[in-house]
Design an enzyme around this catalytic site. Structure first.
Site, PDB file in Angstrom:
ATOM      1  N   ARG A  62       0.816  -1.207   0.000  1.00 32.28           N
ATOM      2  CA  ARG A  62       0.000   0.000   0.000  1.00 32.28           C
ATOM      3  C   ARG A  62       0.854   1.262   0.000  1.00 32.28           C
ATOM      4  NH1 ARG A  62      -3.205   1.638  -2.691  1.00 32.28           N
ATOM      5  NH2 ARG A  62      -4.123  -0.434  -2.494  1.00 32.28           N
ATOM      6  N   LYS A 121       1.393  25.393  -3.433  1.00 28.34           N
ATOM      7  CA  LYS A 121       0.179  24.727  -2.970  1.00 28.34           C
ATOM      8  C   LYS A 121       0.353  23.220  -3.187  1.00 28.34           C
ATOM      9  CE  LYS A 121      -2.855  28.703  -3.754  1.00 28.34           C
ATOM     10  NZ  LYS A 121      -4.040  29.234  -4.462  1.00 28.34           N
ATOM     11  N   LYS A 154       4.162  39.446  -2.719  1.00 24.00           N
ATOM     12  CA  LYS A 154       2.735  39.275  -2.978  1.00 24.00           C
ATOM     13  C   LYS A 154       1.959  40.542  -2.595  1.00 24.00           C
ATOM     14  CE  LYS A 154       1.235  35.359  -3.403  1.00 24.00           C
ATOM     15  NZ  LYS A 154       0.772  34.590  -4.582  1.00 24.00           N
ATOM     16  N   GLU A 193       4.202  40.340  -7.557  1.00 28.09           N
ATOM     17  CA  GLU A 193       2.861  40.065  -8.064  1.00 28.09           C
ATOM     18  C   GLU A 193       2.098  41.370  -8.253  1.00 28.09           C
ATOM     19  OE1 GLU A 193      -0.086  36.906  -6.402  1.00 28.09           O
ATOM     20  OE2 GLU A 193      -0.584  38.792  -5.418  1.00 28.09           O
ATOM     21  N   ASP A 205      -1.293  38.643 -12.119  1.00 25.11           N
ATOM     22  CA  ASP A 205      -2.315  37.866 -11.432  1.00 25.11           C
ATOM     23  C   ASP A 205      -3.717  38.198 -11.935  1.00 25.11           C
ATOM     24  OD1 ASP A 205      -3.125  35.985  -9.435  1.00 25.11           O
ATOM     25  OD2 ASP A 205      -3.798  37.662  -8.201  1.00 25.11           O
TER      26      ASP A 205
END
Length: 292
Positions: free
Chosen positions: A110, A145, A177, A207, A228
Site C-alpha cells: 500500500r 500549494k 505578494k 505580483e 495575477d
C-alpha cells in the site's frame, strides 16, 4: 546564429528524502504490531511474485519511492521496473515486478502504491496542461500549494509530466505578494527594499494585478513579474510593454480550458496550483501470484 533549445534533463530525487518519506509512511502503516493480516494468514517462509499494472493512460512518477518501500520493509524482496519515471503508459501495461517473501511484499504494497498512484496522477495532469500549450513557448509551472510533507515529490512529479518548478519554499527566491505590497507601501517601495536586501543570485519577482502596478514593477527593476488574474488582452499589453526587460508569469484561475489563450499572449511562464492540488491519482494495481 540561433541555438536550438537545450533538451531538458530528467528530474532526480535525492535518496535521503526518499528514505525518510518511505520510513515515515511504513511506520504510519505498520504501527506498533506490524501487519497483523499477513502475520495471521501467511507462513513466514511463503514467497510470491507480484506485478504492478496500470489501468488507464498516464505518465509514471514515483518509482524510486515504490522501490524503496519494498527495500526498506526488510531484506528479501526484488523490485524490477519495466518503465521509467516520465514514461507514458497505456491501460494494461505492466510497470514493475516484485518477488520474494510474501509477508514483506504485502506489508509494503500500500505504501508503494500510494506514492506511485499519487505522483503519477500529478505527472499525468501536468502533461495535459503541457500538451495543451504545445508550440507556444510558454512553460507550465507548479506553485507552493502542495500536500504538506510531500512538496519535493509533487514538484518532482510535475517535472516528470513535462512541467517546470516554481520556488520550492520561502527561502529560495523573493516573491512579493499583494499583502507584502500593502504593508510595504506600494510596488516600487517593496521591490526597491527587496533589491537592497537580496544577494546578487536571488531572483526578485513581484505580483501585480493592474497594468499601472506592472509599470511600477518594471521601473523599479523587478527580475520577474507575476501577472495575477489578468485578461488575455492585459497580458498581451504587458508583454508588449516589457520588451524583455522582465520575465513574465501569468497566474490566477488558469485551467485546461483557458491555458492555451493565456500561453498565446506571449508570457514565458504560466503557474497553476491545479496540477498539484486537483490531480486525480493514476489507477495502478498490484496483482500477486503465489510461488511454489
Amino acid at each position: 546564429m540561433i541555438l536550438a533549445p537545450h533538451p531538458q534533463l530528467p528530474a532526480e530525487l535525492a535518496y535521503p528524502l526518499v528514505r525518510r518519506a518511505v520510513d515515515d509512511a511504513l511506520l504510519e502503516d505498520l504501527g506498533q504490531a506490524g501487519d497483523l493480516t499477513s502475520q495471521a494468514t501467511l507462513p513466514p517462509s511463503a514467497t510470491a511474485r507480484a506485478v504492478m499494472n496500470v489501468r488507464q493512460h498516464g505518465v509514471i512518477s514515483g518509482l524510486a519511492l515504490a522501490e524503496a518501500a519494498f527495500a526498506q520493509i526488510g531484506a528479501g524482496l526484488q523490485f524490477v521496473a519495466h518503465v521509467a519515471d516520465g514514461d507514458v503508459v497505456a491501460p494494461g501495461q505492466d510497470i514493475a515486478t516484485i518477488s520474494g517473501n510474501a509477508r514483506l511484499l504485502m506489508s509494503a504494497e500500500r505504501v508503494a502504491l500510494n506514492f506511485l498512484c499519487h505522483l503519477s496522477g500529478i505527472a499525468t495532469f501536468t502533461k495535459r496542461f503541457v500538451d495543451e500549450i504545445d508550440g507556444t513557448g510558454a512553460k507550465i509551472c507548479c506553485t507552493r500549494k502542495t500536500t504538506p510533507g510531500l512538496r519535493a515529490f509533487e514538484k518532482y512529479a510535475v517535472k516528470c509530466g513535462g512541467g517546470s518548478n516554481h520556488r520550492f519554499g520561502l527561502d529560495d527566491a523573493i516573491l512579493i505578494k499583494d499583502n507584502h505590497i500593502a504593508v510595504a507601501g506600494g510596488v516600487k517601495q517593496a521591490v526597491l527594499a527587496a533589491k537592497a536586501f537580496a544577494g546578487h543570485l536571488t531572483s526578485i519577482e513581484v505580483e501585480v494585478d493592474t497594468l499601472d502596478q506592472f509599470g511600477e514593477a518594471l521601473d523599479a527593476g523587478a527580475t520577474a513579474v507575476l501577472l495575477d488574474n489578468m485578461t488575455p488582452k492585459q497580458l498581451r499589453e504587458a508583454v508588449h510593454r516589457a520588451k524583455g526587460a522582465a520575465r513574465l508569469e501569468a497566474s490566477g484561475g488558469i485551467n485546461l480550458e483557458s491555458v492555451r489563450k493565456v500561453a498565446e499572449t506571449g508570457v514565458e511562464f504560466i503557474s497553476t496550483s491545479q496540477i498539484t492540488m486537483a490531480a486525480t491519482p493514476l489507477d495502478i494495481g498490484l496483482d500477486i501470484n503465489i510461488q511454489e
